[in-house]
Design an enzyme around this catalytic site. Structure first.
Site, short mmCIF file in Angstrom:
data_model
loop_
_atom_site.label_atom_id
_atom_site.label_comp_id
_atom_site.label_asym_id
_atom_site.label_seq_id
_atom_site.Cartn_x
_atom_site.Cartn_y
_atom_site.Cartn_z
N GLU A 1 -18.18 10.39 0.04
CA GLU A 1 -17.80 10.28 -1.37
C GLU A 1 -18.74 9.36 -2.13
O GLU A 1 -19.18 9.68 -3.25
CB GLU A 1 -16.35 9.79 -1.49
N GLY B 1 0.86 -1.19 0.00
CA GLY B 1 0.00 0.00 0.00
C GLY B 1 0.89 1.23 0.00
O GLY B 1 2.06 1.17 -0.37
#
Lengths: 447, 447
Positions: free
Chosen positions: B174, B17
């Site tokens: 979002e 990540g």
């Protein structure tokens, strides 16, 4: 309940492949109501599916929502499945329970893989018809390299990266060329332990020739181009078994980390639902007007139709499918105007082509000139034609950009593995077949 | 077997990540051998995952193969899973059987969804952490509109298109904004029977505030911007049950065609494998050098780390993760040079932002100036920052192009549904709630 006479006629189109889509497009400004039914919400540009399978393109670059393509007042799109057709009541039953009335029915549900009765092979050797198929093939091919890298790290050897493609038609040849390209051009620099260029691609073709529909000089050229890429070809090789990790030709066992199916297609099961005569692959026998004999309100178009012109069957590829869809639409328009159609369907063959990896292809051109092309020239022709026919500006631009990037700079397009990390048969492989000297020294013997 | 003294040191990084990737990148030219292990073959740019979920972007546009990003002589990438860590032997066991030795271990495996012990909810209300999650959310949201269209065609009414998002943090906000945009801007013209703008989006937040980590003026602004889009917000609403087709808040049943989970995260299970003190979410308690106390050869970075600076916990978002990865790399370089690290990790907070659909966002800027932005200005800042941090030129270009297309021309990006056509709970909905007058008249009563 059918509508009273004088009301707007209704056209129901089953399938939004090349044939169905072109029929619908050609009827968009006609005085009819159109319902198009497809199990998917998108039209897939099948000729480029193998590029999704081999991670050059992304699914959304070769697919477009049907609703978006057919945005028009007189078209409605249903994502549904056909469960029955009643020819006398002129109705189509859908899985959701909806019943559609039609005045004209266009059946264009295409074809699917045929495993020649061995449907259990389909899990082991996926074919390439849908975006889901393409993503699954991509997963398997990319995963094989990753698993080999891990195995090499662990044991110092790895299962040979043998990819076996069953079937040497255009799809088989395209897949073979593309896997070879991936291994030799794009993956070369990515692995520390394995040598991706050691990957072997083998085409097993049952008949004596690959690309059987092509003239002999192009077959020969395709063989040379494939061999140049290191692809092995065995013709006259009937596969007798497909198992996780290997296939059998007669009694011979051929190891395979990923087996792909490009051998046979059969008509969509909708042919049967129609209750009219079919050929042995399940295609609907139609007359020159694309009607099953005796059913002048039904048109069968595309791969599902068995059409013969001058005793020669029209091939099941994109061009005739588009033309059949347009023909059906033109005929329906004629009838709406009160005319009687008298011109039968004529296939205008512009040629045929198959690509063989990067910068290689064969093309049999019929129009605007007649000729056989090979190699780079054929490949550029292929590029041009396929971008031209891609649906939608966005896709055309995106695909061109992606190709420029991939073919000019050797950059990967979409080498993303999603889904499970299991490969059928991987654990059954002997783990001691390829050993490489170089290794960056991070291997441990503490296991 | 560990290598003799004097040999090159080995750094093992778990997770690719933001933290792991930045650690590896910062060590690429150092005199160490690096092995980075991830279950996936790709790094995912998580801040844009919701755009894949809502069909603006394609998976390959926000993901890049780890091998491609880290192509370097001293880095090897393994797609594998960690099964054990032996701190005294300094080894990491992988699922494939491989055992890796390390001199330095960087653990950066991030976080996963937390369903607060109700793991059975995960199938009904997927969260958004991976590309697979994003594609599944996309499938469900798009499918709901298709199913409603079919239902309307069949019955004349349809299940109300209520989308419920559990959790009012940045991801919830979002997703809510983006679903509202899809329904109101992009889908408007695509359906004949249903009115996509009738879709309702509801955010259920357990705490008294959405965007709890943001200052109050931005929370208020976010509420106004969401309400402007028609998104409903209920704070202080603890979800007590999640079932196919509905959720419960206390005893109140709230119908939902698609339920999404944005409520809780917990640390990756690797924290437990380390056998060191964890906080209540499973994050590893680390000191200022990012070491679990007493283990100076182990660095825990990113979401998995519980770091406190001046008594305040560093948040689990992208920026601190990148900075922790870089800090760990810098510290390792110091030790390799024979120096003793004495500077502890400092989080350089440039700010935080959340986008709310098209042209709306809130941003708390800390650097290069201090201030609170809302609306269009915040949204442009968001665009700029996210393109800037996207990995790889190809992705940056592709995403910019896609955004231009989507936001300027209201064109869909990637509205492709793949996978099954089942929606959990769809059939349980009452089918008589929304009726529209207009219909192009193709409905049949012959059922």
């Amino acid at each position: 309940m059918n509508q009273p006479a004088g009301q707007r006629k209704r056209v129901v189109i089953l399938g939004a492949g090349f044939a169905g889509l072109h029929a619908a497009k050609a009827l968009r400004d006609a005085d009819v109501d159109i319902t198009i039914v497809d199990r998917r919400n998108h039209h897939t540009f099948q000729p480029l599916l193998y590029q999704v399978a081999l991670a050059v393109l992304s699914p959304a670059e070769i697919a477009q929502p049907i609703r978006t393509i057919l945005r028009s007042k007189n078209v409605e799109v249903l994502m549904d499945e056909v469960t029955g057709i009643d020819k006398s009541a002129r109705t189509v039953n859908l899985k959701s329970g909806t019943v559609l009335n039609y005045d004209f029915l266009v059946v264009a549900t295409g074809s699917t893989h045929s495993y020649f009765g061995k449907d259990e092979w389909s899990k082991i050797a996926p074919g390439l018809k849908t975006l889901e198929d393409a993503v699954e093939i991509r997963r398997r091919v990319l995963l094989a390299f990753e698993l080999a890298e891990g195995q090499m790290q662990e044991t110092g050897t790895h299962t040979p990266l043998n990819f076996v493609i069953i079937g040497g038609g255009p799809t088989g040849v395209e897949l073979a060329g593309a896997i070879s390209d991936i291994a030799k051009l794009y993956m070369r620099r990515d692995f520390k332990h394995i040598d991706p260029t050691s990957a072997q691609v083998l085409i097993l073709e049952g008949s004596p020739h690959i690309l059987a529909a092509y003239p002999e000089d192009l077959q020969q050229s395709a063989i040379r181009q494939l061999e140049h890429l290191g692809v092995k070809i065995r013709t006259g090789s009937h596969v007798t078994d497909v198992q996780p990790g290997y296939v059998k030709v007669g009694d011979e066992r051929i190891d395979s980390v990923v087996t792909l199916w490009a051998a046979g297609v059969q008509a969509s099961p909708l042919g049967k639902l129609l209750g009219v005569p079919l050929d042995k692959r399940g295609c609907v026998m139609v007359n020159g007007f694309l009607h099953p004999e005796g059913h002048d309100d039904i048109y069968v178009c595309g791969d599902l139709a068995h059409v013969e012109i001058n005793g020669k069957q029209v091939p099941g590829v994109a061009q005739p499918a588009m033309q059949m869809g347009e023909y059906a639409a033109a005929t329906i328009r004629k009838i709406l105007r009160g005319e009687t159609p008298h011109k039968t369907f004529v296939y205008f063959d512009k040629g045929d082509m198959a690509t063989i990896g990067r910068k290689a292809a064969v093309a049999k051109v019929e129009w605007p000139f007649k000729g056989h092309l090979s190699g780079l020239m054929a490949w550029f022709t292929w590029l041009f034609v396929h971008v031209f026919f891609l649906i939608g500006f966005r896709n055309r631009f995106a695909v061109l950009r992606q190709w420029a990037y991939t073919y000019l700079f050797y950059k990967d397009g979409a080498r993303i593995i999603t889904g499970s990390r299991e490969l059928p048969g991987w654990e059954t492989h002997p783990q001691s077949s390829v050993t490489l000297a170089e290794d960056i020294g991070n291997r441990s013997s503490a296991a």
